[in-house]
Design an enzyme around this catalytic site. Structure first.
Site, mmCIF file in Angstrom:
data_model
loop_
_atom_site.group_PDB
_atom_site.id
_atom_site.type_symbol
_atom_site.label_atom_id
_atom_site.label_comp_id
_atom_site.label_asym_id
_atom_site.label_seq_id
_atom_site.Cartn_x
_atom_site.Cartn_y
_atom_site.Cartn_z
ATOM 1 N N HIS A 235 78.949 26.451 61.515
ATOM 2 C CA HIS A 235 78.490 25.980 62.826
ATOM 3 C C HIS A 235 77.968 27.104 63.696
ATOM 4 O O HIS A 235 77.940 27.005 64.915
ATOM 5 C CB HIS A 235 79.593 25.204 63.559
ATOM 6 C CG HIS A 235 80.122 24.050 62.783
ATOM 7 N ND1 HIS A 235 79.339 22.991 62.386
ATOM 8 C CD2 HIS A 235 81.353 23.804 62.273
ATOM 9 C CE1 HIS A 235 80.068 22.133 61.688
ATOM 10 N NE2 HIS A 235 81.294 22.608 61.590
ATOM 11 N N ARG A 292 73.307 30.220 80.296
ATOM 12 C CA ARG A 292 73.026 31.648 80.193
ATOM 13 C C ARG A 292 71.756 31.837 79.385
ATOM 14 O O ARG A 292 71.200 30.879 78.859
ATOM 15 C CB ARG A 292 74.168 32.344 79.461
ATOM 16 C CG ARG A 292 74.444 31.666 78.116
ATOM 17 C CD ARG A 292 75.436 32.406 77.268
ATOM 18 N NE ARG A 292 76.028 31.573 76.247
ATOM 19 C CZ ARG A 292 75.537 31.349 75.043
ATOM 20 N NH1 ARG A 292 74.392 31.885 74.688
ATOM 21 N NH2 ARG A 292 76.166 30.580 74.179
HETATM 22 P P1 ADP Z 1 79.498 25.416 70.157
HETATM 23 O O1 ADP Z 1 79.992 25.404 71.545
HETATM 24 O O2 ADP Z 1 80.458 26.015 69.207
HETATM 25 O O3 ADP Z 1 78.104 25.936 70.063
HETATM 26 P P2 ADP Z 1 78.334 22.775 69.696
HETATM 27 O O4 ADP Z 1 78.849 21.524 70.291
HETATM 28 O O5 ADP Z 1 77.088 23.329 70.292
HETATM 29 O O6 ADP Z 1 79.480 23.862 69.734
HETATM 30 O O7 ADP Z 1 78.122 22.531 68.138
HETATM 31 C C1 ADP Z 1 77.859 23.580 67.254
HETATM 32 C C2 ADP Z 1 77.282 23.046 65.949
HETATM 33 O O8 ADP Z 1 78.148 22.088 65.336
HETATM 34 C C3 ADP Z 1 75.968 22.312 66.091
HETATM 35 O O9 ADP Z 1 74.875 23.184 66.134
HETATM 36 C C4 ADP Z 1 75.978 21.436 64.855
HETATM 37 O O10 ADP Z 1 75.640 22.183 63.708
HETATM 38 C C5 ADP Z 1 77.414 21.046 64.709
HETATM 39 N N1 ADP Z 1 77.690 19.760 65.389
HETATM 40 C C6 ADP Z 1 78.081 19.600 66.664
HETATM 41 N N2 ADP Z 1 78.249 18.299 66.961
HETATM 42 C C7 ADP Z 1 77.968 17.600 65.841
HETATM 43 C C8 ADP Z 1 77.977 16.209 65.501
HETATM 44 N N3 ADP Z 1 78.330 15.267 66.359
HETATM 45 N N4 ADP Z 1 77.627 15.854 64.235
HETATM 46 C C9 ADP Z 1 77.300 16.804 63.320
HETATM 47 N N5 ADP Z 1 77.283 18.115 63.576
HETATM 48 C C10 ADP Z 1 77.612 18.530 64.823
HETATM 49 P P1 ADP Z 2 73.790 30.944 71.058
HETATM 50 O O1 ADP Z 2 73.230 31.379 69.785
HETATM 51 O O2 ADP Z 2 73.853 29.471 71.250
HETATM 52 O O3 ADP Z 2 73.269 31.711 72.225
HETATM 53 P P2 ADP Z 2 76.217 32.021 70.157
HETATM 54 O O4 ADP Z 2 77.559 31.424 70.432
HETATM 55 O O5 ADP Z 2 75.772 32.169 68.781
HETATM 56 O O6 ADP Z 2 75.287 31.209 71.071
HETATM 57 O O7 ADP Z 2 76.054 33.452 70.855
HETATM 58 C C1 ADP Z 2 76.930 33.931 71.752
HETATM 59 C C2 ADP Z 2 77.877 34.754 70.958
HETATM 60 O O8 ADP Z 2 77.371 36.056 70.835
HETATM 61 C C3 ADP Z 2 79.208 34.906 71.594
HETATM 62 O O9 ADP Z 2 80.054 33.866 71.244
HETATM 63 C C4 ADP Z 2 79.700 36.224 71.015
HETATM 64 O O10 ADP Z 2 80.425 36.064 69.822
HETATM 65 C C5 ADP Z 2 78.429 36.944 70.671
HETATM 66 N N1 ADP Z 2 78.189 38.059 71.574
HETATM 67 C C6 ADP Z 2 78.598 38.189 72.808
HETATM 68 N N2 ADP Z 2 78.179 39.324 73.350
HETATM 69 C C7 ADP Z 2 77.469 39.947 72.402
HETATM 70 C C8 ADP Z 2 76.742 41.174 72.355
HETATM 71 N N3 ADP Z 2 76.661 41.976 73.404
HETATM 72 N N4 ADP Z 2 76.108 41.504 71.225
HETATM 73 C C9 ADP Z 2 76.144 40.690 70.167
HETATM 74 N N5 ADP Z 2 76.810 39.527 70.179
HETATM 75 C C10 ADP Z 2 77.466 39.149 71.263
#
Ligand code: ADP
Ligand code: ADP
Ligand code: MG
Length: 672
Positions: A235, A292
Site C-alpha cells: 500500500h 501537504r
Molecule cells: P494511507 O493513509 O496509508 O495513504 P489510503 O487510504 O490512502 O491510506 O490507502 C492507501 C492504499 O491502500 C491505496 O492507495 C490503495 O492501494 C489501498 N486502498 C485503500 N482503500 C482501498 C479500498 N477500499 N479498496 C482497495 N484498496 C484500497
Molecule cells: P505520498 O506519497 O502520498 O505523498 P507517502 O506516505 O508515501 O505519501 O509519503 C510521505 C512519507 O514520506 C512519510 O510517511 C514518511 O515515511 C516519508 N518521509 C517523511 N519525510 C521524509 C523525508 N524528508 N525524506 C524522505 N521521506 C520522508
C-alpha cells in the site's frame, strides 16, 4: 514575499524547497539532527541550526525547538515539507501564535482531514462519492463486524488516523474479522496513538488516482490534473505518473471538480492532494486528502510546467494563484520512480549504509523553473537528498532519490525511464534500481494495465531467478583488475610473479556472484598477450583488448565486439555496471590476507608466492599488532606482512631478494 524561511524537514524535500527558495532570492534556514550534521540539506541552505539527537521525536518532530530557531534566525515562515510536522495541526497553530507563517493549509483544514473517518463524513455532505463502508464513531467489535458482513467481503480495515499504509488489514471472511480488528487496532495505537478504525468495501483491481489541488486566500481553487499511483508495494507508492493512462477529458473534469469541492468543503489553502480509489470502469471514490505537498508532486510539475513550491510560497505570502483553471494545460507525460535503499528480493527490507559510489543518469537537464520559462520540459530530473559518500541511516526514511522523466508521450517517458535507470549506479547498499527497471519494462506496466495489485500479481516476472554472471561482465572486472595492477607497476611481463605456462603469463582469478548465498568461486583464467588477454571461464573463452580506461569506465573489444561498462571496487567486492545491469562479485583475493598473515604453529606464513623486498624487523624484536614486518612483492604489487598481534619476533627466516613459496613460514612469531 518572504526574505527568509525555515525548512522544517530533511532529505530530498528539504533540498527541493531550498532550490526554489534560492531561485526566488529567499534565504533559507535548515534545521538538523546530530545524525544529519553533514547532510546535503544542511549544505544547500544558507544557515543551519542543530536541534537535537537523531531520533525524530527529539529533533524534526520538536515543534517548540523549530519555532524557536525560526524566531532566533529571523525567518518569517516555516515550510514543513512532507512527513514529520507537515500534517500536524497543533504545529500549524503554534507557528501562527508565534507570528510565523505556516506554509501550508490552515490548522482547521488539517484537522478536518486528519481523521479519515471524519473526512469521509464531511465529503459525504459535499456530495463527493465515497467507497461503501462504515466510518462512524461506534467502535464496538460486534457492531463493526455486522457492518462488514453487510457490505460483503473482502473488507478493508483502516486506522482513522493512519498514513503510510500502516494498520491496514484486508479481511476475506467474517470469521477472520475479530482477529484482524484487534491487530489493526494494535498497530494503529502504536503508530498513531489512536486506535479508531473504519471499514471499507475492499475493491478488486482498483487504481489509485489522485488530484493535485491548489487554493489561495482570495477564494481561488484549481486542480492540476491527476497522478496515477497504482503501482504500490504494501500500500505504498513505487511508481507515479501523470496523466493517468486511459483518462478521458470528462472523467478528468469530474474528478478535478470533486477534488476542488473536497478542498472547498474544508476551507483549504495551499497545495493539497485528494486521493481517489477508482474501479477499472472509471468510477471513483474519495479515499483521503493529504494536506501537504506530496512526494510525487514533480510529475505534475513536469506536465504542467509549474513549480509547486513556488506556488506554495506565493500563496503563503498572500498572493493569488499564478494560473487559473483555464490556463492550466497538460503537456506530455511524466513518470517518477522512488529510488530506495532497500532489498526487493528480501521483502523490500530497508538497507542502510554509505553511498560509496554514486553516479546519476547523464541527461539531467532539469533546472527549477528553467524548463517552464523555455517551454521545453527537461527529460530527466533527479530530486535527491544525498550525495556520493553520504550515509543512509537507520533513523529516517530510506529514500535515496526520486527519478523523474518527461516525454512527449508515455512511450517516450518509459524509454527515458528505462535508460535513466540503467545509467544509475550505486554501490554501498542495496537499492531497488534493478527491480524498478524490470517493473518499468514489464508487460503490464508498459501496457498500462494498472492496478494496485500489479507487483504482487507479476511477482514471477519481477523477481526472476538470478542469472549466471556473463563472460563479458567477468571480462570487464578481470581487465579492470589486471590493468590497474599494470598501471601500479612498471612492467607486468618483467617478472614471473604470475604463472608461466607454455611461455604465456597466466593467472587465475576467483570470483563469486554476491547475489547468491555461498556461491562457489568461479575460476577465471587470464592469459596475458602483447595486445590484451585471453579470458577463459570453463569452456567459454574470449580475446579481450582494452580500448579505453577512464577511472571506472572501460571500453573493451571482446572477440572484436565493443563492450562498455563501469567497474567499481569496494574492498573485496567488484561491481560491474554494463548494458543496464549491475552485478556484484566477491573477489577471492589471494593477496588480501597479506596484511593479516595467519600464525600457523608459531610461524607467520607467506599468503602467496613472491619475493621478499624488505625485512623491517630483527630477531628478538618486540612488535605491536599491525606493525609491518616483511614486505613481499607478488604480481608486481607490494604487500606488507603485518604483525597479527602484539608479540615478539623469535626468528627471521628469509632475507631481502629471496623467493618465497606460497605458505612458506617467513618469521617465527610469539604472540604476547
Ligand atoms: P494511507 O493513509 O496509508 O495513504 P489510503 O487510504 O490512502 O491510506 O490507502 C492507501 C492504499 O491502500 C491505496 O492507495 C490503495 O492501494 C489501498 N486502498 C485503500 N482503500 C482501498 C479500498 N477500499 N479498496 C482497495 N484498496 C484500497
Ligand atoms: P505520498 O506519497 O502520498 O505523498 P507517502 O506516505 O508515501 O505519501 O509519503 C510521505 C512519507 O514520506 C512519510 O510517511 C514518511 O515515511 C516519508 N518521509 C517523511 N519525510 C521524509 C523525508 N524528508 N525524506 C524522505 N521521506 C520522508
Ligand atoms: Mg493515502
Amino acid at each position: 514575499m518572504f526574505t527568509k524561511i525555515l525548512i522544517a524537514n530533511r532529505g530530498e524535500i528539504a533540498c527541493r524547497v531550498a532550490a526554489t527558495a534560492r531561485k526566488m532570492g529567499i534565504k533559507t534556514v535548515a534545521v538538523y539532527s546530530e545524525a544529519d550534521a553533514d547532510a546535503k540539506h544542511v549544505a544547500v541552505c544558507d544557515e543551519a541550526v542543530l536541534i537535537g539527537p537523531a531520533a525524530a521525536k527529539e529533533s524534526y518532530l520538536c515543534a517548540d525547538k523549530i519555532i524557536a530557531v525560526a524566531l532566533a534566525t529571523g525567518a518569517q515562515a516555516i515550510h514543513p515539507g512532507y512527513g514529520f510536522l507537515s500534517e500536524n495541526s497543533d504545529f500549524a497553530d503554534a507557528c501562527v501564535a508565534a507570528g510565523l507563517v505556516f506554509i501550508g493549509p490552515p490548522a482547521s483544514s488539517i484537522r478536518a482531514m486528519g481523521s479519515k473517518s471524519a473526512a469521509k463524513a464531511l465529503m459525504e455532505k459535499a456530495d463527493v462519492p465515497l467507497v461503501p463502508g462504515y466510518h462512524g464513531e461506534n467502535q464496538d467489535a460486534d457492531f463493526l463486524q455486522l457492518e462488514a458482513d453487510k457490505m460483503g467481503y473482502p473488507v478493508l480495515l483502516k486506522a482513522s488516523a493512519g498514513g503510510g499504509g500502516k494498520g491496514m488489514r484486508v479481511i476475506e471472511k467474517s470469521s477472520a474479522f475479530k482477529a484482524a480488528l484487534a491487530s489493526c487496532k494494535r498497530e494503529a495505537i502504536s503508530s498513531f496513538g489512536d486506535d479508531r478504525v473504519l471499514a471499507e468495501k475492499y475493491l478488486q483491481r482498483p487504481r489509485h488516482i489522485e488530484i493535485q489541488v491548489f487554493a489561495d486566500t482570495h477564494g481561488n481553487c484549481v486542480y492540476l490534473f491527476e497522478r496515477d499511483c497504482s503501482v504500490q508495494r504494501r500500500h505504498q507508492k513505487v511508481l507515479e505518473e501523470a496523466p493517468a493512462p486511459g483518462m478521458t477529458a470528462e472523467r478528468r473534469a469530474a474528478m478535478g471538480e470533486a477534488a476542488v469541492a473536497a478542498a472547498r468543503a474544508v476551507g483549504y489553502v495551499g497545495a493539497g492532494t485528494v486521493e481517489f480509489i477508482a474501479n477499472q470502469d472509471g468510477s471513483f471514490y474519495f479515499m483521503e486528502m493529504n494536506t501537504r505537498l506530496q512526494v510525487e508532486h514533480p510529475v505534475t510539475e513536469m506536465i504542467t510546467g509549474t513549480d509547486l513550491v513556488e506556488w506554495q510560497l506565493r500563496v503563503a505570502a498572500g498572493e493569488p494563484l499564478p494560473l487559473q483553471q483555464h490556463q492550466l494545460k497538460i503537456h506530455g507525460h511524466a513518470i517518477e520512480a522512488r529510488i530506495y535503499a532497500e532489498n526487493p528480493e528480501k521483502g523490500f527490507l530497508p538497507s542502510i549504509g554509505t553511498l560509496r559510489h554514486l553516479r546519476t543518469p547523464s541527461a539531467v537537464t532539469f533546472e527549477l523553473g528553467g524548463e517552464a520559462a523555455a517551454g521545453v520540459p527537461a527529460a530527466v530530473r533527479i530530486d535527491s537528498g544525498v550525495r556520493g559518500g553520504d550515509t543512509i541511516s537507520p533513523f529516517y526514511d530510506p529514500m535515496i532519490a526520486k527519478l523523474i522523466v518527461w516525454g512527449e508521450d508515455r512511450a517516450e517517458a518509459l524509454a527515458r525511464m528505462a535508460q535513466a535507470l540503467s545509467e544509475y549506479q550505486i554501490v554501498g547498499l542495496a537499492t531497488n534500481i534493478a527491480f524498478l527497471k524490470r517493473l518499468i519494462e514489464s508487460q503490464p506496466f508498459a501496457g498500462a494495465d494498472l492496478d494496485t495489485g500489479l507487483i504482487e500479481r507479476n511477482a514471477a516476472a519481477l523477481f526472476p531467478p538470478p542469472q549466471p554472471v556473463t563472460l563479458p561482465a567477468l571480462a570487464l572486472v578481470a581487465v579492470a583488475l589486471v590493468s590497474s595492477e599494470k598501471s601500479a607497476a612498471s612492467d607486468p611481463f618483467a617478472d614471473t610473479s604470475g604463472w608461466r605456462m607454455n611461455g604465456v603469463l597466466q593467472r587465475t582469478l576467483q570470483f563469486a556472484d554476491a547475489a547468491l548465498e555461498n556461491a562457489p568461486a568461479q575460476p577465471l583464467t587470464v592469459a596475458y598477450r602483447p595486445d590484451g588477454w585471453d579470458i577463459r571461464l570453463g569452456a567459454e573463452s574470449v580475446a579481450a583488448i582494452l580500448c579505453a580506461h577512464d577511472a571506472h569506465d572501460l571500453t573493451l573489444k571482446l572477440d572484436g565486439r565493443v563492450v562498455r561498462g563501469s567497474v567499481v571496487r569496494d574492498a573485496d567486492m567488484f561491481h560491474v555496471f554494463s548494458g543496464g545491469s549491475h552485478v556484484a562479485l566477491n573477489y577471492n583475493d589471494p593477496l588480501a590476507h597479506a596484511g593479516a598473515a595467519e600464525v600457523d604453529g608459531g610461524r607467520l606464513t607467506a599468503p602467496m608466492p613472491g619475493k621478499v623486498v624488505a625485512v623491517l624487523v630483527e630477531k628478538g624484536q618486540q612488535v605491536k599488532k599491525g606493525e609491518p614486518l616483511v614486505i613481499m612483492e607478488a604480481m608486481k604489487m607490494e604487500h606488507t606482512i603485518a604483525a597479527p598481534g602484539d608479540g615478539m619476533v623469535e626468528d627471521v627466516l628469509y632475507a631481502v631478494g629471496d623467493q618465497v613459496a606460497d605458505g612458506a613460514p617467513l618469521l617465527a612469531f610469539k604472540q604476547a
